[in-house]
Design a protein around this motif. Structure first.
Motif, mmCIF file in Angstrom:
data_model
loop_
_atom_site.group_PDB
_atom_site.id
_atom_site.type_symbol
_atom_site.label_atom_id
_atom_site.label_comp_id
_atom_site.label_asym_id
_atom_site.label_seq_id
_atom_site.Cartn_x
_atom_site.Cartn_y
_atom_site.Cartn_z
ATOM 1 N N GLU A 54 5.505 24.857 34.965
ATOM 2 C CA GLU A 54 4.333 24.438 35.749
ATOM 3 C C GLU A 54 4.364 25.027 37.160
ATOM 4 O O GLU A 54 3.330 25.407 37.710
ATOM 5 C CB GLU A 54 4.239 22.921 35.817
ATOM 6 C CG GLU A 54 3.061 22.398 35.018
ATOM 7 C CD GLU A 54 2.876 20.919 35.196
ATOM 8 O OE1 GLU A 54 2.342 20.513 36.244
ATOM 9 O OE2 GLU A 54 3.277 20.173 34.291
ATOM 10 N N CYS A 55 5.564 25.104 37.725
ATOM 11 C CA CYS A 55 5.701 25.722 39.058
ATOM 12 C C CYS A 55 5.244 27.181 38.993
ATOM 13 O O CYS A 55 4.552 27.657 39.905
ATOM 14 C CB CYS A 55 7.147 25.654 39.534
ATOM 15 S SG CYS A 55 7.639 24.028 40.116
ATOM 16 N N ILE A 56 5.615 27.864 37.945
ATOM 17 C CA ILE A 56 5.224 29.279 37.800
ATOM 18 C C ILE A 56 3.698 29.389 37.673
ATOM 19 O O ILE A 56 3.075 30.247 38.302
ATOM 20 C CB ILE A 56 5.949 29.919 36.582
ATOM 21 C CG1 ILE A 56 7.447 30.030 36.874
ATOM 22 C CG2 ILE A 56 5.356 31.292 36.242
ATOM 23 C CD1 ILE A 56 8.315 30.422 35.688
ATOM 24 N N ARG A 57 3.113 28.483 36.915
ATOM 25 C CA ARG A 57 1.634 28.504 36.779
ATOM 26 C C ARG A 57 0.957 28.280 38.134
ATOM 27 O O ARG A 57 -0.006 28.961 38.479
ATOM 28 C CB ARG A 57 1.168 27.430 35.783
ATOM 29 C CG ARG A 57 1.270 27.874 34.325
ATOM 30 C CD ARG A 57 0.356 27.059 33.417
ATOM 31 N NE ARG A 57 0.776 25.667 33.291
ATOM 32 C CZ ARG A 57 1.724 25.242 32.456
ATOM 33 N NH1 ARG A 57 2.368 26.095 31.678
ATOM 34 N NH2 ARG A 57 2.048 23.966 32.385
ATOM 35 N N ILE A 58 1.470 27.327 38.899
ATOM 36 C CA ILE A 58 0.883 27.029 40.215
ATOM 37 C C ILE A 58 1.027 28.252 41.122
ATOM 38 O O ILE A 58 0.099 28.666 41.816
ATOM 39 C CB ILE A 58 1.575 25.797 40.850
ATOM 40 C CG1 ILE A 58 1.215 24.541 40.070
ATOM 41 C CG2 ILE A 58 1.185 25.646 42.324
ATOM 42 C CD1 ILE A 58 2.068 23.321 40.427
ATOM 43 N N ARG A 59 2.206 28.846 41.076
ATOM 44 C CA ARG A 59 2.493 30.013 41.911
ATOM 45 C C ARG A 59 1.600 31.201 41.536
ATOM 46 O O ARG A 59 1.108 31.925 42.398
ATOM 47 C CB ARG A 59 3.956 30.362 41.704
ATOM 48 C CG ARG A 59 4.525 31.289 42.686
ATOM 49 C CD ARG A 59 5.942 31.587 42.236
ATOM 50 N NE ARG A 59 6.200 32.990 42.432
ATOM 51 C CZ ARG A 59 6.599 33.500 43.575
ATOM 52 N NH1 ARG A 59 6.803 32.721 44.606
ATOM 53 N NH2 ARG A 59 6.807 34.782 43.692
ATOM 54 N N ASN A 60 1.379 31.368 40.247
ATOM 55 C CA ASN A 60 0.503 32.464 39.805
ATOM 56 C C ASN A 60 -0.925 32.264 40.305
ATOM 57 O O ASN A 60 -1.646 33.220 40.565
ATOM 58 C CB ASN A 60 0.502 32.586 38.276
ATOM 59 C CG ASN A 60 1.817 33.166 37.765
ATOM 60 O OD1 ASN A 60 2.555 33.781 38.541
ATOM 61 N ND2 ASN A 60 2.125 32.962 36.498
ATOM 62 N N LYS A 61 -1.303 30.987 40.412
ATOM 63 C CA LYS A 61 -2.660 30.671 40.854
ATOM 64 C C LYS A 61 -2.810 30.762 42.373
ATOM 65 O O LYS A 61 -3.737 31.356 42.889
ATOM 66 C CB LYS A 61 -3.017 29.256 40.389
ATOM 67 C CG LYS A 61 -4.482 29.073 40.111
ATOM 68 C CD LYS A 61 -4.805 27.931 39.179
ATOM 69 C CE LYS A 61 -4.417 26.580 39.733
ATOM 70 N NZ LYS A 61 -4.644 25.476 38.814
ATOM 71 N N GLN A 62 -1.874 30.164 43.100
ATOM 72 C CA GLN A 62 -2.069 30.026 44.561
ATOM 73 C C GLN A 62 -1.079 30.812 45.407
ATOM 74 O O GLN A 62 -1.158 30.803 46.630
ATOM 75 C CB GLN A 62 -2.028 28.543 44.960
ATOM 76 C CG GLN A 62 -0.632 27.910 44.814
ATOM 77 C CD GLN A 62 -0.515 26.607 45.555
ATOM 78 O OE1 GLN A 62 -1.342 25.729 45.373
ATOM 79 N NE2 GLN A 62 0.508 26.458 46.400
ATOM 80 N N GLY A 63 -0.106 31.456 44.771
ATOM 81 C CA GLY A 63 0.926 32.169 45.533
ATOM 82 C C GLY A 63 1.979 31.195 46.047
ATOM 83 O O GLY A 63 2.072 30.066 45.556
#
Ligand code: AR6
Length: 180
Positions: A54-63
């Motif tokens: 989930e952290c990776i998904r958030i990071r992919n979305k918002q940096g």
């Protein structure tokens, strides 16, 4: 040790935040959100892969997550349903907005928990490990920010400070006794 402020229990515990059974625990993360040492490493180890995904998904979305801000993920295998990841400031002498940024970590994490309807939250001593924020100063900011929040917002049943080391525990004990 527990105190009641308005309708919120303010609790102080010593121990490992990954064992908490409150609605959410807060992680002292870094801007990458991809895990690290200290409490961050412990939370990812105990909570499992789902948290990192989930952290990776958030990071992919918002940096990257900016210092002082917070994001929320599942708690994975933890008892806590959610993890709120916040990025504390690295202590750099004290003239680089460290105090304000640390206060923002607590404020933004509480606001995010409210948005998700969560009623209980556990905080570690953000920035006081690897990031070297002076413990006494960090505790004063954490306590002031949380108590100010509670005086304006009655939605939490319980807000817990969980200290891993004796030094932090003793500092919190003294400060909470003095104000509550
Ligand atoms: N439960 C509760 N508190 C803990 C635990 C635990 N299991 N383990 C450590 N602590 P730190 P920081 C306490 O270093 O200073 C990571 O690599 C610890 O005693 O975890 O904000 C991140 O990825 C200390 O009081 O976080 C970042 O790169 C407090 O947690 C960086 O460290 C915070 O120590 C963040 O540094």
């Amino acid at each position: 040790m527990e105190y009641l402020l308005n309708s919120t229990i303010i609790a102080l515990e010593k121990g490992d935040i990954t064992k908490s059974d409150l609605d959410c625990i807060v992680n002292a993360a870094n801007t990458s959100l991809l895990g690290g040492g200290g409490v961050d490493g412990a939370i990812h180890r105990a909570g499992g892969r789902e948290i990192l995904d989930e952290c990776i998904r958030i990071r992919n979305k918002q940096g990257n997550c900016p210092v002082g801000e917070s994001v929320i993920t599942t708690g994975g295998r933890l008892k806590a349903k959610f993890v709120i990841h916040t990025v504390g400031p690295v202590w750099n002498g004290g003239n680089n907005l460290e105090d304000e940024k640390l206060g923002n970590c607590y404020k933004n994490s509480l606001n995010l928990a409210v948005q998700y309807g969560l009623k209980s939250i556990s905080f570690p001593n953000i920035s006081t490990g690897i990031y070297k924020f002076p413990k006494d100063k960090a505790a004063a900011i954490a306590i002031r920010t949380v108590l100010d929040f509670v005086l304006q917002n009655e939605s939490f049943k319980k807000i817990q400070f969980i200290c891993f080391d004796d030094e932090n525990y003793n500092i919190y004990q003294e400060k909470l006794r003095a104000v509550l």
